[in-house]
Design a protein around this motif. Structure first.
Motif, PDB file in Angstrom:
ATOM      1  N   THR A  72       0.815  -1.220   0.000  1.00  0.00           N
ATOM      2  CA  THR A  72       0.000   0.000   0.000  1.00  0.00           C
ATOM      3  C   THR A  72       0.850   1.272   0.000  1.00  0.00           C
ATOM      4  O   THR A  72       0.329   2.355   0.233  1.00  0.00           O
ATOM      5  CB  THR A  72      -0.931   0.041   1.230  1.00  0.00           C
ATOM      6  N   ALA A  73       2.141   1.142  -0.271  1.00  0.00           N
ATOM      7  CA  ALA A  73       3.039   2.289  -0.152  1.00  0.00           C
ATOM      8  C   ALA A  73       2.613   3.465  -1.013  1.00  0.00           C
ATOM      9  O   ALA A  73       2.809   4.622  -0.639  1.00  0.00           O
ATOM     10  CB  ALA A  73       4.464   1.867  -0.507  1.00  0.00           C
ATOM     11  N   ASN A  74       2.016   3.195  -2.168  1.00  0.00           N
ATOM     12  CA  ASN A  74       1.628   4.273  -3.077  1.00  0.00           C
ATOM     13  C   ASN A  74       0.126   4.537  -3.086  1.00  0.00           C
ATOM     14  O   ASN A  74      -0.382   5.210  -3.974  1.00  0.00           O
ATOM     15  CB  ASN A  74       2.107   3.935  -4.498  1.00  0.00           C
ATOM     16  N   TYR A  75      -0.571   4.011  -2.099  1.00  0.00           N
ATOM     17  CA  TYR A  75      -2.015   4.236  -2.030  1.00  0.00           C
ATOM     18  C   TYR A  75      -2.299   5.651  -1.513  1.00  0.00           C
ATOM     19  O   TYR A  75      -1.529   6.200  -0.725  1.00  0.00           O
ATOM     20  CB  TYR A  75      -2.675   3.224  -1.103  1.00  0.00           C
ATOM     21  N   PRO A  76      -3.418   6.235  -1.915  1.00  0.00           N
ATOM     22  CA  PRO A  76      -3.770   7.566  -1.387  1.00  0.00           C
ATOM     23  C   PRO A  76      -4.024   7.511   0.112  1.00  0.00           C
ATOM     24  O   PRO A  76      -4.464   6.484   0.646  1.00  0.00           O
ATOM     25  CB  PRO A  76      -5.051   7.915  -2.162  1.00  0.00           C
ATOM     26  N   HIS A 116      15.384   7.525   4.257  1.00  0.00           N
ATOM     27  CA  HIS A 116      14.439   7.953   3.227  1.00  0.00           C
ATOM     28  C   HIS A 116      13.588   6.799   2.693  1.00  0.00           C
ATOM     29  O   HIS A 116      12.451   7.006   2.284  1.00  0.00           O
ATOM     30  CB  HIS A 116      15.180   8.648   2.081  1.00  0.00           C
ATOM     31  N   ASP A 117      14.128   5.586   2.683  1.00  0.00           N
ATOM     32  CA  ASP A 117      13.380   4.450   2.152  1.00  0.00           C
ATOM     33  C   ASP A 117      12.853   3.525   3.243  1.00  0.00           C
ATOM     34  O   ASP A 117      12.287   2.474   2.936  1.00  0.00           O
ATOM     35  CB  ASP A 117      14.270   3.632   1.200  1.00  0.00           C
ATOM     36  N   LEU A 118      13.018   3.903   4.515  1.00  0.00           N
ATOM     37  CA  LEU A 118      12.648   2.997   5.600  1.00  0.00           C
ATOM     38  C   LEU A 118      11.154   2.686   5.604  1.00  0.00           C
ATOM     39  O   LEU A 118      10.757   1.521   5.753  1.00  0.00           O
ATOM     40  CB  LEU A 118      13.066   3.593   6.948  1.00  0.00           C
ATOM     41  N   ALA A 119      10.309   3.704   5.457  1.00  0.00           N
ATOM     42  CA  ALA A 119       8.862   3.462   5.473  1.00  0.00           C
ATOM     43  C   ALA A 119       8.463   2.519   4.343  1.00  0.00           C
ATOM     44  O   ALA A 119       7.607   1.638   4.524  1.00  0.00           O
ATOM     45  CB  ALA A 119       8.098   4.782   5.360  1.00  0.00           C
ATOM     46  N   ARG A 120       9.087   2.680   3.184  1.00  0.00           N
ATOM     47  CA  ARG A 120       8.801   1.802   2.042  1.00  0.00           C
ATOM     48  C   ARG A 120       9.195   0.369   2.354  1.00  0.00           C
ATOM     49  O   ARG A 120       8.471  -0.579   2.041  1.00  0.00           O
ATOM     50  CB  ARG A 120       9.572   2.316   0.820  1.00  0.00           C
ATOM     51  N   CYS A 121      10.335   0.201   2.984  1.00  0.00           N
ATOM     52  CA  CYS A 121      10.812  -1.128   3.351  1.00  0.00           C
ATOM     53  C   CYS A 121       9.895  -1.771   4.390  1.00  0.00           C
ATOM     54  O   CYS A 121       9.497  -2.937   4.253  1.00  0.00           O
ATOM     55  CB  CYS A 121      12.236  -1.022   3.899  1.00  0.00           C
ATOM     56  N   LEU A 122       9.530  -1.014   5.432  1.00  0.00           N
ATOM     57  CA  LEU A 122       8.665  -1.565   6.481  1.00  0.00           C
ATOM     58  C   LEU A 122       7.298  -1.948   5.933  1.00  0.00           C
ATOM     59  O   LEU A 122       6.722  -2.978   6.314  1.00  0.00           O
ATOM     60  CB  LEU A 122       8.510  -0.551   7.619  1.00  0.00           C
ATOM     61  N   GLU A 123       6.760  -1.138   5.038  1.00  0.00           N
ATOM     62  CA  GLU A 123       5.471  -1.464   4.436  1.00  0.00           C
ATOM     63  C   GLU A 123       5.541  -2.799   3.705  1.00  0.00           C
ATOM     64  O   GLU A 123       4.635  -3.635   3.797  1.00  0.00           O
ATOM     65  CB  GLU A 123       5.049  -0.357   3.480  1.00  0.00           C
ATOM     66  N   SER A 124       6.640  -3.040   2.990  1.00  0.00           N
ATOM     67  CA  SER A 124       6.762  -4.278   2.229  1.00  0.00           C
ATOM     68  C   SER A 124       6.920  -5.487   3.143  1.00  0.00           C
ATOM     69  O   SER A 124       6.657  -6.620   2.730  1.00  0.00           O
ATOM     70  CB  SER A 124       7.943  -4.190   1.257  1.00  0.00           C
ATOM     71  N   ILE A 125       7.347  -5.260   4.392  1.00  0.00           N
ATOM     72  CA  ILE A 125       7.450  -6.350   5.368  1.00  0.00           C
ATOM     73  C   ILE A 125       6.098  -6.621   6.021  1.00  0.00           C
ATOM     74  O   ILE A 125       5.676  -7.767   6.183  1.00  0.00           O
ATOM     75  CB  ILE A 125       8.504  -6.009   6.444  1.00  0.00           C
ATOM     76  N   TYR A 126       5.376  -5.557   6.347  1.00  0.00           N
ATOM     77  CA  TYR A 126       4.147  -5.724   7.116  1.00  0.00           C
ATOM     78  C   TYR A 126       2.964  -6.206   6.287  1.00  0.00           C
ATOM     79  O   TYR A 126       1.934  -6.569   6.851  1.00  0.00           O
ATOM     80  CB  TYR A 126       3.806  -4.425   7.855  1.00  0.00           C
ATOM     81  N   ASN A 197       6.262  -8.551  -3.405  1.00  0.00           N
ATOM     82  CA  ASN A 197       5.065  -9.372  -3.231  1.00  0.00           C
ATOM     83  C   ASN A 197       5.028  -9.875  -1.794  1.00  0.00           C
ATOM     84  O   ASN A 197       5.984  -9.669  -1.031  1.00  0.00           O
ATOM     85  CB  ASN A 197       5.008 -10.532  -4.237  1.00  0.00           C
ATOM     86  N   ASN A 198       3.946 -10.542  -1.409  1.00  0.00           N
ATOM     87  CA  ASN A 198       3.759 -10.883   0.001  1.00  0.00           C
ATOM     88  C   ASN A 198       4.087 -12.336   0.341  1.00  0.00           C
ATOM     89  O   ASN A 198       3.645 -12.852   1.366  1.00  0.00           O
ATOM     90  CB  ASN A 198       2.323 -10.570   0.437  1.00  0.00           C
ATOM     91  N   GLN A 199       4.887 -12.993  -0.492  1.00  0.00           N
ATOM     92  CA  GLN A 199       5.167 -14.411  -0.278  1.00  0.00           C
ATOM     93  C   GLN A 199       6.611 -14.776   0.098  1.00  0.00           C
ATOM     94  O   GLN A 199       6.860 -15.931   0.465  1.00  0.00           O
ATOM     95  CB  GLN A 199       4.793 -15.191  -1.539  1.00  0.00           C
ATOM     96  N   PRO A 200       7.600 -13.884   0.004  1.00  0.00           N
ATOM     97  CA  PRO A 200       8.992 -14.306   0.212  1.00  0.00           C
ATOM     98  C   PRO A 200       9.253 -15.045   1.517  1.00  0.00           C
ATOM     99  O   PRO A 200       9.983 -16.035   1.528  1.00  0.00           O
ATOM    100  CB  PRO A 200       9.770 -12.987   0.161  1.00  0.00           C
ATOM    101  N   PHE A 201       8.668 -14.590   2.629  1.00  0.00           N
ATOM    102  CA  PHE A 201       8.960 -15.232   3.906  1.00  0.00           C
ATOM    103  C   PHE A 201       8.340 -16.624   3.976  1.00  0.00           C
ATOM    104  O   PHE A 201       8.953 -17.563   4.496  1.00  0.00           O
ATOM    105  CB  PHE A 201       8.458 -14.370   5.064  1.00  0.00           C
ATOM    106  N   MET A 202       7.133 -16.764   3.467  1.00  0.00           N
ATOM    107  CA  MET A 202       6.494 -18.072   3.416  1.00  0.00           C
ATOM    108  C   MET A 202       7.336 -19.026   2.562  1.00  0.00           C
ATOM    109  O   MET A 202       7.564 -20.182   2.929  1.00  0.00           O
ATOM    110  CB  MET A 202       5.087 -17.967   2.846  1.00  0.00           C
ATOM    111  N   GLU A 203       7.806 -18.541   1.432  1.00  0.00           N
ATOM    112  CA  GLU A 203       8.598 -19.369   0.527  1.00  0.00           C
ATOM    113  C   GLU A 203       9.954 -19.722   1.144  1.00  0.00           C
ATOM    114  O   GLU A 203      10.447 -20.845   0.988  1.00  0.00           O
ATOM    115  CB  GLU A 203       8.783 -18.647  -0.802  1.00  0.00           C
ATOM    116  N   LEU A 204      10.546 -18.754   1.842  1.00  0.00           N
ATOM    117  CA  LEU A 204      11.839 -18.990   2.478  1.00  0.00           C
ATOM    118  C   LEU A 204      11.745 -20.097   3.512  1.00  0.00           C
ATOM    119  O   LEU A 204      12.531 -21.057   3.498  1.00  0.00           O
ATOM    120  CB  LEU A 204      12.341 -17.696   3.126  1.00  0.00           C
ATOM    121  N   VAL A 205      10.785 -19.984   4.421  1.00  0.00           N
ATOM    122  CA  VAL A 205      10.652 -20.980   5.484  1.00  0.00           C
ATOM    123  C   VAL A 205      10.254 -22.335   4.909  1.00  0.00           C
ATOM    124  O   VAL A 205      10.750 -23.378   5.337  1.00  0.00           O
ATOM    125  CB  VAL A 205       9.629 -20.504   6.539  1.00  0.00           C
TER     126      VAL A 205
END
Length: 222
Positions: A72-76, A116-126, A197-205
């Motif tokens: 949702t990083a680029n959502y209004p 500067h990119d921390l919020a973008r990174c955290l959003e992609s984790i959460y 995407n929202n699958q890397p951690f699931m795929e990793l484990v």
């Protein structure tokens, strides 16, 4: 009768089964207030009459391409409260059904060398699907990143922040961040990067378990 009606009218359909229901039950429905199927697109409406307090909404319908299980990083800004509400419910359901106990705890260590990119990174984790996740931020720039971390601590659980000396080297920052991690597995990401995407951690484990690179008896002692 119903099947014949649907077949005869399909050439007029735009929304598939929804059109079939609307035609078949025409003048035989009871209309409910808008809060019983409030579409999130209305949150962006320029007409104040279409705005609803989320606390008054019974069913929240994520009708558009903007989904809370996506990045949702680029959502209004008007959409974000609805996205956060969904994620809060998701966390509640994870707790209710004890989903975290079904997978090993994964700690994501975020090395912050530029805020500067921390919020973008955290959003992609959460927005990840993984149900047993803890985030530790390690930074030598506490003043710049503290506000960002506090915002996410307010919205989501399991965000920890490790302050290190501004003169610390990268290896020292990494070591102090690792000292704060806990759980069975740890992965590392730079705050300059993010997941698309929202699958890397699931795929990793899943990969680690499938190839027997990790097992339940391999917990680290703390």
């Amino acid at each position: 009768m119903g099947q014949e009606f649907i077949l005869e009218s399909t050439k007029f359909f735009v929304l598939g089964d929804q059109d079939a229901y609307n035609l078949y039950f025409k003048d035989a429905v009871q209309y409910l207030p808008i809060e019983n199927n409030y579409v999130t697109q209305l949150l962006e409406s320029t007409d104040p009459a279409e705005h609803q307090e989320l606390a008054q909404v019974t069913i929240l319908h994520f009708l558009s391409e903007k989904k809370p299980w996506k990045d949702t990083a680029n959502y209004p800004a008007a959409m974000l409260p609805a996205m956060r509400l969904y994620r809060q419910y998701r966390q509640t359901m994870r707790t209710e059904y004890q989903l975290a106990k079904q997978v090993p705890q994964l700690t994501v260590l975020v090395l912050v060398d530029d805020e500067h990119d921390l919020a973008r990174c955290l959003e992609s984790i959460y927005y990840q699907d993984y149900p047993n996740l803890t985030v530790v931020d390690a930074s030598s720039q506490p003043e710049q990143v503290l506000a960002i971390c506090q915002d996410y601590q307010t919205l989501y659980d399991h965000l920890e922040y490790q302050v290190v000396s501004s003169a610390a080297t990268l290896s020292e920052t990494l070591a102090r961040g690792l000292a704060q991690t806990h759980g069975e597995l740890v992965t590392l990401i730079s705050a300059r990067n993010w997941f698309n995407n929202n699958q890397p951690f699931m795929e990793l484990v899943s990969y680690l378990q499938t190839h027997q690179l990790w097992h339940a008896d391999a917990f680290r002692d703390r």
